[in-house]
Design a protein around this motif. Structure first.
Motif, PDB file in Angstrom:
ATOM      1  N   VAL A 199     -56.269 -44.834 107.616  1.00 49.18           N
ATOM      2  CA  VAL A 199     -57.433 -44.532 108.442  1.00 49.18           C
ATOM      3  C   VAL A 199     -57.787 -43.047 108.373  1.00 49.18           C
ATOM      4  O   VAL A 199     -58.962 -42.677 108.309  1.00 49.18           O
ATOM      5  N   GLY A 200     -56.782 -42.176 108.342  1.00 51.14           N
ATOM      6  CA  GLY A 200     -57.041 -40.742 108.302  1.00 51.14           C
ATOM      7  C   GLY A 200     -57.808 -40.331 107.058  1.00 51.14           C
ATOM      8  O   GLY A 200     -58.811 -39.598 107.135  1.00 51.14           O
ATOM      9  N   ALA A 201     -57.347 -40.798 105.894  1.00 47.77           N
ATOM     10  CA  ALA A 201     -58.039 -40.470 104.646  1.00 47.77           C
ATOM     11  C   ALA A 201     -59.440 -41.068 104.610  1.00 47.77           C
ATOM     12  O   ALA A 201     -60.385 -40.447 104.102  1.00 47.77           O
ATOM     13  N   LEU A 202     -59.579 -42.281 105.172  1.00 44.74           N
ATOM     14  CA  LEU A 202     -60.897 -42.922 105.201  1.00 44.74           C
ATOM     15  C   LEU A 202     -61.870 -42.125 106.075  1.00 44.74           C
ATOM     16  O   LEU A 202     -63.037 -41.937 105.709  1.00 44.74           O
ATOM     17  N   LEU A 203     -61.394 -41.636 107.227  1.00 46.31           N
ATOM     18  CA  LEU A 203     -62.250 -40.834 108.097  1.00 46.31           C
ATOM     19  C   LEU A 203     -62.664 -39.537 107.414  1.00 46.31           C
ATOM     20  O   LEU A 203     -63.820 -39.102 107.536  1.00 46.31           O
ATOM     21  N   LEU A 204     -61.731 -38.909 106.686  1.00 46.77           N
ATOM     22  CA  LEU A 204     -62.075 -37.699 105.948  1.00 46.77           C
ATOM     23  C   LEU A 204     -63.124 -37.990 104.880  1.00 46.77           C
ATOM     24  O   LEU A 204     -64.048 -37.192 104.656  1.00 46.77           O
ATOM     25  N   SER A 205     -62.996 -39.152 104.241  1.00 43.98           N
ATOM     26  CA  SER A 205     -63.972 -39.535 103.229  1.00 43.98           C
ATOM     27  C   SER A 205     -65.357 -39.702 103.843  1.00 43.98           C
ATOM     28  O   SER A 205     -66.363 -39.231 103.291  1.00 43.98           O
ATOM     29  N   PHE A 206     -65.409 -40.351 105.012  1.00 46.78           N
ATOM     30  CA  PHE A 206     -66.706 -40.533 105.678  1.00 46.78           C
ATOM     31  C   PHE A 206     -67.255 -39.216 106.209  1.00 46.78           C
ATOM     32  O   PHE A 206     -68.476 -39.031 106.275  1.00 46.78           O
ATOM     33  N   LEU A 207     -66.376 -38.293 106.579  1.00 41.72           N
ATOM     34  CA  LEU A 207     -66.820 -36.979 107.019  1.00 41.72           C
ATOM     35  C   LEU A 207     -67.501 -36.239 105.861  1.00 41.72           C
ATOM     36  O   LEU A 207     -68.565 -35.619 106.035  1.00 41.72           O
ATOM     37  N   VAL A 208     -66.909 -36.321 104.681  1.00 41.88           N
ATOM     38  CA  VAL A 208     -67.522 -35.705 103.497  1.00 41.88           C
ATOM     39  C   VAL A 208     -68.848 -36.394 103.177  1.00 41.88           C
ATOM     40  O   VAL A 208     -69.829 -35.736 102.809  1.00 41.88           O
ATOM     41  N   TRP A 209     -68.883 -37.713 103.325  1.00 42.86           N
ATOM     42  CA  TRP A 209     -70.125 -38.458 103.088  1.00 42.86           C
ATOM     43  C   TRP A 209     -71.218 -37.993 104.053  1.00 42.86           C
ATOM     44  O   TRP A 209     -72.380 -37.860 103.664  1.00 42.86           O
ATOM     45  N   GLY A 210     -70.846 -37.726 105.300  1.00 39.89           N
ATOM     46  CA  GLY A 210     -71.805 -37.188 106.255  1.00 39.89           C
ATOM     47  C   GLY A 210     -72.394 -35.870 105.767  1.00 39.89           C
ATOM     48  O   GLY A 210     -73.595 -35.608 105.933  1.00 39.89           O
ATOM     49  N   GLY A 211     -71.545 -35.034 105.152  1.00 36.62           N
ATOM     50  CA  GLY A 211     -72.041 -33.789 104.569  1.00 36.62           C
ATOM     51  C   GLY A 211     -73.022 -34.051 103.445  1.00 36.62           C
ATOM     52  O   GLY A 211     -74.032 -33.332 103.301  1.00 36.62           O
ATOM     53  N   ALA A 212     -72.753 -35.078 102.625  1.00 38.38           N
ATOM     54  CA  ALA A 212     -73.668 -35.429 101.535  1.00 38.38           C
ATOM     55  C   ALA A 212     -75.010 -35.915 102.080  1.00 38.38           C
ATOM     56  O   ALA A 212     -76.074 -35.557 101.557  1.00 38.38           O
ATOM     57  N   LEU A 213     -74.964 -36.736 103.138  1.00 40.36           N
ATOM     58  CA  LEU A 213     -76.205 -37.216 103.756  1.00 40.36           C
ATOM     59  C   LEU A 213     -77.014 -36.055 104.323  1.00 40.36           C
ATOM     60  O   LEU A 213     -78.248 -36.018 104.202  1.00 40.36           O
ATOM     61  N   ALA A 214     -76.314 -35.092 104.930  1.00 43.62           N
ATOM     62  CA  ALA A 214     -77.003 -33.924 105.480  1.00 43.62           C
ATOM     63  C   ALA A 214     -77.607 -33.085 104.357  1.00 43.62           C
ATOM     64  O   ALA A 214     -78.747 -32.606 104.476  1.00 43.62           O
ATOM     65  N   TYR A 215     -76.862 -32.926 103.265  1.00 46.63           N
ATOM     66  CA  TYR A 215     -77.362 -32.155 102.127  1.00 46.63           C
ATOM     67  C   TYR A 215     -78.634 -32.782 101.557  1.00 46.63           C
ATOM     68  O   TYR A 215     -79.633 -32.094 101.311  1.00 46.63           O
ATOM     69  N   GLY A 216     -78.603 -34.108 101.368  1.00 42.04           N
ATOM     70  CA  GLY A 216     -79.785 -34.794 100.856  1.00 42.04           C
ATOM     71  C   GLY A 216     -80.932 -34.784 101.855  1.00 42.04           C
ATOM     72  O   GLY A 216     -82.092 -34.605 101.485  1.00 42.04           O
ATOM     73  N   GLY A 217     -80.608 -34.956 103.137  1.00 43.18           N
ATOM     74  CA  GLY A 217     -81.642 -34.971 104.168  1.00 43.18           C
ATOM     75  C   GLY A 217     -82.352 -33.643 104.343  1.00 43.18           C
ATOM     76  O   GLY A 217     -83.525 -33.592 104.724  1.00 43.18           O
TER      77      GLY A 217
END
Length: 450
Positions: A199-217
């Motif tokens: 779960v910890g690694a998965l949450l970190l992965s989604f946190l990075v994905w949030g950064g990607a969404l913000a970058y694209g947005g």
């Protein structure tokens, strides 16, 4: 006195206009050409794995390759770098295609999307049921996802052999069907082939994905930016237990589809061109300016997809085929008939065409949608047969379902055999059922008369 030759007409060229207005035709051309290389890579791998030099092939797959940066590091056999990292790039391209088709393409709007969605659902559910029916009560039932997918490059490569006899709407239907298939395969991988979740690694992965969404947005459009963020996300997704290729699909959702120029800006850019005439040089200047304007109008998603497609089609997919299609038949259980090989074979060869054509017919019969112009039922049945070419995605899911061993080899044999038979059956059926081009038919008639 000899006449002075007039100005030479420049040869036709592929312009930005054509690339902007015909993305589906561009994709079909790329996929069709790559299908030939894909087949060649698979044949080489299979022949090598069954030759006196087979040990060298299998040793190649297991060469250890490691990378590291300080405390961060990974070490994997070469085959897993291909299946985990390079296939994440493949899934990134799949994600871009899915996003484009849903928002502005063949899957935009219910009436347009209903036919390929219905065909794809039937083509996923019925093969899975056939496989489950043959493996019910056995541990091998976990391979039910193997016969669900269609290899679009392989299928379009076979379809290209028929030339102009295949209408564009029929090719587009196969392309849209395969994209829905890919979406279904992504969901199956994410939901049913994930083990030992961190779960910890998965949450970190989604946190990075949030950064990607913000970058694209916020208007980020640099491919290098998405690549660096995606690499970090891929690492944490790999460590989470969810298959790392899912990171590729999620990263694609962060790439903006909006155009860099608004409609008002586009009008302002094009207004000076309106009403301009003049000689050849003036026309060339106008065309060049128009191409520059349309290049700016391209969205980041279109640009990245267009740039990435040849590398995926002509390098990544053939590499995957080469590393995964080598199955040794002699001296092992791979060549023996089993519930796994028969389930994969019949699921693809029987379940796919019945599911695709049957559910498409139901969707049309109930009024949910209609057949596109130029795509009759014989063509739909032929496309259903070609959808039985599972290959890349089926082999990929087989790796997730079974891991190294006899069951994986049996699944590969079933997939490879079904793909070859489906390709030949689809080609034979379509060559007999599709009308011949007018010129060819007239030529044959004249030859008979002579």
């Amino acid at each position: 006195m000899a006449k002075k030759p007039g100005p030479r007409t420049p040869p036709p060229r592929r312009t930005v206009v054509e690339r902007l207005l015909t993305p589906v035709q561009e994709l079909i051309r790329t996929e069709s050409a790559s299908g030939v290389i894909l087949i060649a890579a698979a044949v080489v791998a299979f022949a090598w794995a069954n030759s006196p030099w087979a040990p060298a092939y299998f040793d190649l797959l297991e060469i250890e390759l490691g990378v590291g940066l300080g405390a961060w590091g990974l070490e994997k056999p070469l085959i897993l770098w291909v299946n985990d990292l390079l296939m994440a790039v493949f899934f990134f391209l799949v994600g871009l295609e899915i996003k484009r088709e849903i928002l502005i393409g063949e899957l935009a709007g219910w009436r347009r999307a209903a036919l390929p969605i219905a065909g794809a659902l039937g083509g996923m559910v019925l093969p899975a049921l056939i496989y489950v029916g043959l493996n019910l009560g056995l541990p091998t039932v976990r391979g039910w996802g193997v016969p669900m997918a269609t290899d679009i490059a392989f299928a379009l490569g076979v379809l290209a052999l028929l030339g102009d006899r295949v209408s564009l709407p029929l090719k587009v239907f196969l392309l849209a069907l395969a994209i829905v298939d890919d979406l279904g395969a992504v969901l199956v991988i994410a939901l049913f082939y994930t083990e030992n979740l961190s779960v910890g690694a998965l949450l970190l992965s989604f946190l990075v994905w949030g950064g990607a969404l913000a970058y694209g947005g916020l208007g980020g459009a640099k491919p290098l930016g998405f690549a660096l963020i995606g690499l970090v996300m891929w690492y944490f997704m790999l460590k989470s237990g969810v298959h790392a290729t899912i990171a590729g699909v999620l990263m694609a959702l962060a790439v903006p589809l909006r155009h860099r120029l608004s409609s008002q800006q586009l009008q302002q850019e094009l207004r000076p061109l309106m009403g301009q005439g003049g000689g050849f040089e003036q026309v060339e200047t106008v065309i060049q300016h128009l191409e520059d304007v349309l290049a700016k109008a391209h969205s980041p998603l279109h640009e990245i997809e267009h740039a990435l497609a040849p590398y995926v089609a002509f390098a990544i997919m053939p590499l995957f085929a080469f590393f995964n299609a080598g199955v040794a038949l002699a001296g092992g259980e791979a060549g023996a008939l089993s519930a796994v090989s028969i389930g994969a074979f019949l699921g693809l060869l029987i379940g796919k065409p019945l599911g695709v054509a049957g559910c498409a017919w139901l969707a049309v019969r109930t009024g949910l949608t209609r057949l596109p112009p130029g795509a009759g039922w014989p063509g739909m049945i032929g496309v259903g047969l070609l959808a039985g070419i599972g290959f890349t995605m089926s082999l990929f899911i087989a790796n997730l379902a079974f891991g190294p061993g006899a069951e994986l080899d049996q699944a590969k044999i079933g997939v490879l055999a079904a793909s070859v038979v489906a390709a030949l059956a689809g080609l034979a059926f379509l060559s007999r059922s599709l009308p011949r081009p007018a010129k060819a038919a007239a030529g044959e008639k004249a030859a008979r008369a002579a």
